[in-house]
Structures are given as C-alpha cells and as structure tokens.
Design a protein around this motif. Structure first.
Motif: not given
Length: 420
Positions: A65-69
C-alpha cells in the motif's frame, strides 16, 4: 477548546489511525549516478528507466500500500561525491540506493553502506546495484547489504570468449579499457581466457585510458591500426565507448569489436552503417526474443519517452520487482528483513527464469551475444537506442545456469528479528 485540549485530541486521533495510515508516506529510493558531465546521458537514461518502473509498480498499488519515490542525486561519477550523497540519503531517512555507473563508485558505496549499517542499525541501507560489474563485489568484497542485478564482467567475458573459439579469422586481439577497477578486471580476465581458449591468438595491445576524460580517441585507434589488430575487446561504456567507436569508424578501422555496452545510449548512433556485422555485444537484453509482456513494456516505454528510446536496462525492472516482492512477503520496508527475503529468490524475468543467488547476491540470468545489424522485422525486430534502422541480431543465448561461476564470497549476515 483550549490549545492543550486540542493537542491531546489530535494525539489521540493519530494513535487511533489504522496501521496502514501510519505507513502512508512513500518509500524513497536514492538514485546515485552521474547526471552531469560526460557520462550524464547514461545517468539520465537510467533515471528514466527507474522512474518508469516505479510508476508501473505504483500504479498497481506499490508495496504493502506504500508508493515508491525516486530521489535523483548527481554524483558526477565521483566516489567521494557518492559517499557524501549516501550520507545525505541516510539523513533523509532513505533506506534503498540504486547505482550502476562505475565500479569505482559502487566499491565506495559498498564500503560506506557496510560502515553505516554497523554504526547505525536503525538507519540501515540496502544497495541495489544494477550495472557495476567488478566481480569482486560478489566475491572477496561481497556484502549482505549489496545485491547485483547485472552479470559480472567475468561472466560476460566467458560468454564472449566462448564465441571466439570457432572463429579462425581472429588472430590478433587488442584490449582497450577504462583505467579503474572494472577496466583492470576486464583486461586481466580477457587475457587469461583468450590464452586458455585460443592459445593461437596473439594479444597485440593492452591499454587503459582515463575514465570519462578522453574526448578524442583517434590516437588510440591509430595504435590499434598500427598493431594490425583484427579484433578489439573493450569494456568501455558511456561516452568512452561512443567516442572510441566513432573514432574507429572515422579512421576506417576494419577490426571487429567485442563489447559489453554497444547497445547503451550513444553507442548505436556512433556505430552506424560501418558497424554492421562488425560490432558485437554481450547482454542480458535481447528484445528479439522477448515474450509479449516484455514487448508491451518496451512499447509503453517508447510511447512515453519517444520511438528511439530503448529500455535496455532490464536489471532495473528485475531489481524493482524483487524489492517489491520482498516487501510484500515480509509486510515490511525494514532493510534487514527485505534483504533477507530477497536472498535466493527465483522468479520469471524478462527473458527467462532468474535467481538472486543467496551465496553472494549475484543475479543468475540468461545472457546473449548479438551482432549489430539492420532492422528487418524478422531477426532484428527492435531498433537499438537512438536509432530507427539499426539493432542487434542474436548469435547465441547462454542459459542462466551456464552463466553461473563459482564464488569465493564469505557472506556475513546480521541477525534479523522476526518481529514486525
């Protein structure tokens, strides 16, 4: 409501948030590579490929559920600058680093990350190496925190020299490379393997030049011509390869080139018509043999960045896939847990099954030797980067298991808590 009561209520609400909401911030990845100077084109291309992969994974929900940056950091191809950027990444709470251009940089990062992780166990960093191929990194200098997604230079030279065995027109070989750890390794291993597999061949030159400093390779090409070499072996990359090949073309050098990076940005354009049937490359990337999933990804990349752009760094795609897989499996972004979960993983890569070998963190994958040729829609379906009319024709595919070499790695693993 007074200020103190309001603060107390806000604190209570934060504590009451579901666990997923507490993890809503992005997982940052530091991209430490040259974004200025003579090697900027290589670094910029790598950045586009990494961002492309991150966007695709984020569109599917990211990891847990966490996006990468992606956080781009210009190291100017300097080991010292790279260590300063590593410190900055640690200070910013970044736990994952991508780098690939230059084994001198990669060596410094491995050492810096080892020291940081020992001193600061709450600020550990995992190094995803997508292109730095000094074999020591998965042998004498192996590290639990380092994972290599490209074949090392020894593996590539095994493939190259195997194809030389039956070519009796190869009589005189000239080795030229960049003067740093990687170039030294290529020179050493190439001489050993040629002597072993083709003792009849004469090594007529073995030269190293400064990394990313030579603007005119004409004097080097003149030496190759004077030595009457019929074959050139080089590990050069970036502008050092493009300018070398351009100088060879301008001088009318008729020798065949065996390379690691002839398909990389700048090189195919420099090769041009003169390189047809003369320039060869060893690579994990072979778009002519790509399954539909990979073809779709190639076409999506070209649609986004332009028809002459080529997503040849599939090591980045594999690195992001394995990283996401490990995070989902452990339900964590903790570096130690994720690194442990990445060890020994086998999965379907772009060109067959691949494995992150547990013993040394070396990716084991198929390799190809291919020859520069015109796009014909049959044997050469996709153009190489920067061109529309030239690509590479596959000569031979080496299955993953046959590319694997023994390792001397003595891996030191930290204790990893099973607690979330």
């Amino acid at each position: 409501m007074d200020r103190r009561a309001a603060q107390s209520l806000l604190f209570a609400l934060v504590l009451a948030l579901p666990l997923g909401a507490a993890r809503s911030e992005t997982i940052k990845i530091a991209y430490i590579d040259p974004l200025s100077g003579m090697m900027a084109a290589t670094g910029d291309h790598g950045l586009r490929e990494l961002q492309f992969q991150v966007e695709r994974i984020n569109a599917k929900g990211g990891a847990n559920g966490q996006k990468f940056e992606v956080v781009p950091m210009d190291n100017k191809l300097s080991p010292q600058e790279s260590l300063a950027l590593l410190n900055r990444a640690v200070d910013e709470g970044i736990h994952y680093v991508f780098q690939g251009n230059g084994s001198s940089v990669a060596g410094a990062l491995i050492d810096g990350i080892n020291k940081n992780n020992e001193r600061n166990p709450d600020k550990r960093v995992v190094f995803l190496n997508y292109a730095a191929v000094d074999p020591d990194f998965t042998n004498s200098k192996c590290s639990f925190w380092h994972f290599r997604f490209d074949a090392n230079s020894d593996m590539k030279l095994q493939a190259i020299t195997d194809t030389m065995v039956g070519k009796k027109d190869i009589k005189k070989v000239y080795i030229i490379g960049q003067d740093y750890s990687f170039g030294h390794q290529v020179s050493k291993t190439a001489k050993e393997l040629i002597k072993q597999k083709r003792p009849d061949v004469e090594i007529v030159g073995d030269e190293l030049h400064p990394l990313a400093k030579v603007k005119d390779f004409a004097p080097y090409v003149a030496k190759i011509q004077a030595a009457a070499a019929d074959t050139v072996v080089t590990g050069n990359w970036g502008s050092d390869l493009a300018l070398l090949i351009r100088a060879a073309r301008d001088a009318g050098l008729k020798a065949n080139f065996y390379t690691f990076y002839a398909g990389v940005v700048g090189a195919p354009v420099a090769i041009g018509e003169a390189g047809i049937d003369r320039v060869k490359v060893v690579s994990y990337y072979a778009p002519n043999d790509a399954p539909k999933k990979t073809v779709d990804e190639i076409e999506a990349f070209k649609k986004k960045y332009g028809p002459t752009e080529d997503p040849y760094t599939t090591s980045m795609a594999h690195a992001m896939e394995l990283l996401t897989m490990a995070m989902n499996e452990t339900k964590s972004a903790d570096p130690a847990k994720v690194a442990k979960a990445m060890e020994g993983k086998k999965f379907q890569g772009h060109f067959g099954e691949i494995e992150m070998r547990k013993d040394d963190h070396q990716m084991i994958q198929p390799l190809y030797v291919a020859t520069f040729a015109k796009v014909d829609g049959k044997k050469v379906k996709f153009p190489a980067d920067g061109t529309k009319e030239f690509g590479f024709k596959t000569d031979v595919k080496i299955d993953a298991a046959k590319t694997a070499l023994p390792t001397t790695c003595q891996m030191q693993r930290p204790q990893v808590s099973a607690n979330p």
